[in-house]
Design a protein around this motif. Structure first.
Motif, PDB file in Angstrom:
ATOM      1  N   UNK A 163       0.928  -1.264  -0.082  1.00  0.00           N
ATOM      2  CA  UNK A 163      -0.108  -0.155  -0.051  1.00  0.00           C
ATOM      3  C   UNK A 163       0.883   1.324  -0.138  1.00  0.00           C
ATOM      4  N   UNK A 164       2.118   1.350  -0.095  1.00  0.00           N
ATOM      5  CA  UNK A 164       3.042   2.502  -0.063  1.00  0.00           C
ATOM      6  C   UNK A 164       2.930   3.290  -1.338  1.00  0.00           C
ATOM      7  N   UNK A 165       2.754   4.473  -1.681  1.00  0.00           N
ATOM      8  CA  UNK A 165       2.710   5.279  -2.658  1.00  0.00           C
ATOM      9  C   UNK A 165       4.227   5.521  -2.778  1.00  0.00           C
ATOM     10  N   UNK A 166       4.895   5.040  -3.857  1.00  0.00           N
ATOM     11  CA  UNK A 166       6.240   5.179  -3.984  1.00  0.00           C
ATOM     12  C   UNK A 166       6.725   6.776  -4.273  1.00  0.00           C
ATOM     13  N   UNK A 167       5.845   7.326  -5.037  1.00  0.00           N
ATOM     14  CA  UNK A 167       6.260   8.709  -5.507  1.00  0.00           C
ATOM     15  C   UNK A 167       6.153   9.590  -4.320  1.00  0.00           C
ATOM     16  N   UNK A 168       5.256   9.547  -3.506  1.00  0.00           N
ATOM     17  CA  UNK A 168       4.931  10.347  -2.318  1.00  0.00           C
ATOM     18  C   UNK A 168       6.134   9.835  -1.502  1.00  0.00           C
ATOM     19  N   UNK A 169       6.488   8.720  -1.022  1.00  0.00           N
ATOM     20  CA  UNK A 169       7.802   8.156  -0.241  1.00  0.00           C
ATOM     21  C   UNK A 169       8.905   8.877  -0.831  1.00  0.00           C
ATOM     22  N   UNK A 170       9.328   9.070  -1.996  1.00  0.00           N
ATOM     23  CA  UNK A 170      10.478   9.588  -2.576  1.00  0.00           C
ATOM     24  C   UNK A 170      10.820  11.121  -2.145  1.00  0.00           C
ATOM     25  N   UNK A 209       8.872  12.675   0.429  1.00  0.00           N
ATOM     26  CA  UNK A 209       8.890  12.612   1.835  1.00  0.00           C
ATOM     27  C   UNK A 209      10.119  12.298   2.383  1.00  0.00           C
ATOM     28  N   UNK A 210      11.001  11.410   1.815  1.00  0.00           N
ATOM     29  CA  UNK A 210      12.250  10.801   2.604  1.00  0.00           C
ATOM     30  C   UNK A 210      13.090  11.879   2.732  1.00  0.00           C
ATOM     31  N   UNK A 265      13.623   8.562   9.043  1.00  0.00           N
ATOM     32  CA  UNK A 265      13.234   6.846   8.985  1.00  0.00           C
ATOM     33  C   UNK A 265      12.124   6.453   9.878  1.00  0.00           C
ATOM     34  N   UNK A 266      12.042   7.010  11.068  1.00  0.00           N
ATOM     35  CA  UNK A 266      11.044   6.662  12.284  1.00  0.00           C
ATOM     36  C   UNK A 266       9.794   7.348  11.760  1.00  0.00           C
TER      37      UNK A 266
END
Length: 58
Positions: free
Chosen positions: A19-26, A28-29, A34-35
């Motif tokens: 369920x992780x949106x990878x574009x959003x993850x990139x 926000x990272x 990490x926490x």
């Protein structure tokens, strides 16, 4: 013999990254720790580290 990172991911059969949106993850990272990423997406710290590692290879 110890299992490598590729072997441990395939052996358990339970992937939490569905369920992780990878574009959003990139996006926000770069802003979150990490926490905070783990809390945001409901995954473990190990999953966050593995995902960052995999994304940095591409």
């Amino acid at each position: 013999m110890r299992a490598g990172s590729k072997q441990t991911g395939t052996g358990n059969g339970h992937h939490q990254l569905i369920g992780v949106d990878f574009h959003d993850f990139i996006q926000r990272e770069q802003q979150l720790t990490n926490y905070e990423l783990a809390e945001e997406y409901g995954i473990t710290l190990g999953d966050v580290k593995d995902l960052k590692k995999k994304l940095s290879r591409n």
